[in-house]
Enzyme design. Structure first.
Site, PDB file in Angstrom:
ATOM      1  N   CYS A   1      48.248  20.691 -19.125  1.00 20.06           N
ATOM      2  CA  CYS A   1      48.730  22.028 -18.742  1.00 20.06           C
ATOM      3  C   CYS A   1      48.847  22.118 -17.223  1.00 20.06           C
ATOM      4  O   CYS A   1      47.866  21.944 -16.492  1.00 20.06           O
ATOM      5  CB  CYS A   1      47.781  23.096 -19.274  1.00 20.06           C
TER       6      CYS A   1
ATOM      7  N   ASP B   1      54.697  31.465  -6.178  1.00 18.80           N
ATOM      8  CA  ASP B   1      55.601  30.754  -7.079  1.00 18.80           C
ATOM      9  C   ASP B   1      56.407  29.721  -6.284  1.00 18.80           C
ATOM     10  O   ASP B   1      56.891  29.998  -5.187  1.00 18.80           O
ATOM     11  CB  ASP B   1      56.547  31.758  -7.756  1.00 18.80           C
TER      12      ASP B   1
ATOM     13  N   HIS C   1      42.026  28.514 -19.895  1.00 20.77           N
ATOM     14  CA  HIS C   1      43.335  28.321 -20.518  1.00 20.77           C
ATOM     15  C   HIS C   1      43.537  29.265 -21.687  1.00 20.77           C
ATOM     16  O   HIS C   1      42.714  29.348 -22.586  1.00 20.77           O
ATOM     17  CB  HIS C   1      43.490  26.882 -21.028  1.00 20.77           C
TER      18      HIS C   1
ATOM     19  N   ASN D   1      55.945  36.860 -19.305  1.00 23.65           N
ATOM     20  CA  ASN D   1      56.879  36.419 -20.336  1.00 23.65           C
ATOM     21  C   ASN D   1      56.080  35.777 -21.469  1.00 23.65           C
ATOM     22  O   ASN D   1      55.201  34.956 -21.223  1.00 23.65           O
ATOM     23  CB  ASN D   1      57.870  35.412 -19.749  1.00 23.65           C
TER      24      ASN D   1
ATOM     25  N   HIS E   1      50.613  28.730 -20.146  1.00 25.23           N
ATOM     26  CA  HIS E   1      49.270  29.152 -19.705  1.00 25.23           C
ATOM     27  C   HIS E   1      49.497  30.562 -19.167  1.00 25.23           C
ATOM     28  O   HIS E   1      50.340  30.757 -18.283  1.00 25.23           O
ATOM     29  CB  HIS E   1      48.766  28.184 -18.631  1.00 25.23           C
TER      30      HIS E   1
ATOM     31  N   HIS F   1      50.165  33.830 -17.451  1.00 23.26           N
ATOM     32  CA  HIS F   1      50.348  34.168 -16.039  1.00 23.26           C
ATOM     33  C   HIS F   1      51.116  35.464 -15.912  1.00 23.26           C
ATOM     34  O   HIS F   1      51.941  35.800 -16.768  1.00 23.26           O
ATOM     35  CB  HIS F   1      51.066  33.042 -15.278  1.00 23.26           C
TER      36      HIS F   1
ATOM     37  N   HIS G   1      53.538  37.491 -13.231  1.00 25.16           N
ATOM     38  CA  HIS G   1      54.354  37.432 -12.017  1.00 25.16           C
ATOM     39  C   HIS G   1      54.206  38.752 -11.270  1.00 25.16           C
ATOM     40  O   HIS G   1      54.311  39.822 -11.874  1.00 25.16           O
ATOM     41  CB  HIS G   1      55.847  37.298 -12.359  1.00 25.16           C
TER      42      HIS G   1
HETATM   43  P1  5GP Z   1      57.515  31.554 -16.688  1.00 24.41           P
HETATM   44  O1  5GP Z   1      58.954  31.068 -16.707  1.00 24.41           O
HETATM   45  O2  5GP Z   1      56.656  30.720 -17.603  1.00 24.41           O
HETATM   46  O3  5GP Z   1      57.350  33.023 -16.924  1.00 24.41           O
HETATM   47  O4  5GP Z   1      57.014  31.335 -15.196  1.00 24.41           O
HETATM   48  C1  5GP Z   1      56.620  30.089 -14.721  1.00 24.41           C
HETATM   49  C2  5GP Z   1      56.739  30.146 -13.221  1.00 24.41           C
HETATM   50  O5  5GP Z   1      56.024  29.046 -12.697  1.00 24.41           O
HETATM   51  C3  5GP Z   1      58.177  30.024 -12.700  1.00 24.41           C
HETATM   52  O6  5GP Z   1      58.501  31.180 -11.936  1.00 24.41           O
HETATM   53  C4  5GP Z   1      58.151  28.755 -11.863  1.00 24.41           C
HETATM   54  O7  5GP Z   1      58.945  28.842 -10.696  1.00 24.41           O
HETATM   55  C5  5GP Z   1      56.688  28.584 -11.548  1.00 24.41           C
HETATM   56  N1  5GP Z   1      56.269  27.204 -11.375  1.00 24.41           N
HETATM   57  C6  5GP Z   1      56.592  26.142 -12.152  1.00 24.41           C
HETATM   58  N2  5GP Z   1      56.000  25.032 -11.712  1.00 24.41           N
HETATM   59  C7  5GP Z   1      55.268  25.395 -10.618  1.00 24.41           C
HETATM   60  C8  5GP Z   1      54.417  24.663  -9.724  1.00 24.41           C
HETATM   61  O8  5GP Z   1      54.200  23.462  -9.843  1.00 24.41           O
HETATM   62  N3  5GP Z   1      53.837  25.382  -8.718  1.00 24.41           N
HETATM   63  C9  5GP Z   1      54.040  26.724  -8.558  1.00 24.41           C
HETATM   64  N4  5GP Z   1      53.431  27.322  -7.528  1.00 24.41           N
HETATM   65  N5  5GP Z   1      54.829  27.434  -9.392  1.00 24.41           N
HETATM   66  C10 5GP Z   1      55.437  26.778 -10.408  1.00 24.41           C
HETATM   67 ZN    ZN Z   2      46.214  25.844 -18.990  1.00 26.62          ZN
END
Ligand code: 5GP
Ligand code: ZN
Length: 114
Positions: free
Chosen positions: A5, A31, A47, A87, A98, A100, A102
């Site tokens: 993860c 991000d 997690h 999301n 995992h 999160h 935003h």
């Molecule tokens: P999701 O699409 O799952 O709602 O959001 C995942 C977020 O994680 C995205 O906005 C993406 O830019 C961010 N993200 C993906 N990989 C990494 C990483 O390695 N480091 C950081 N800081 N953000 C990441």
């Molecule tokens: Zn995790």
């Protein structure tokens, strides 16, 4: 910790991130691909895949996450407002499985989101 993860690895400092807030239970970091001038992600260090896995024992954790995001939004001066989004599932745009949240701010936003 779930070994494959990405956000468990970020929480465990195996992968670097730009940390803006940390406690025993949560990490807030920028991000990597910001969608707004302010775009940070708040995660529990524990997690879990999404809000679908929450129960009442997580009440304090959730309050801590939302309070931290509110503090960061005020500190970084989002002025006219900000948005907190999570999301759930690939159709909703979840790409990291995992939990999160935003925090987006620093620009006008449309409603409803796309
Ligand atoms: P999701 O699409 O799952 O709602 O959001 C995942 C977020 O994680 C995205 O906005 C993406 O830019 C961010 N993200 C993906 N990989 C990494 C990483 O390695 N480091 C950081 N800081 N953000 C990441
Ligand atoms: Zn995790």
């Amino acid at each position: 910790m779930v070994t494959d993860c990405l956000f468990c690895k970020i929480a465990g400092k195996e992968i670097d991130s730009d940390v803006v807030h940390e406690s025993d239970d949560i990490l807030v970091f920028r991000d990597i691909n910001p969608a707004a001038p302010l775009h940070v992600l708040a995660i529990p260090k524990e997690h879990m895949v999404s809000v679908d896995e929450l129960n009442r024992d997580h009440a304090g954790l959730l309050a801590e996450i939302f309070m931290a995001l509110s503090t960061i939004a005020k500190r970084e001066g989002t002025g006219g407002g900000y948005r907190i989004v999570t999301n759930v599932g690939s159709d909703a745009g979840q790409s990291v499985f995992h939990l999160h949240f935003h925090l987006l701010g620093g620009r006008p936003m449309e409603w409803p989101p796309g």
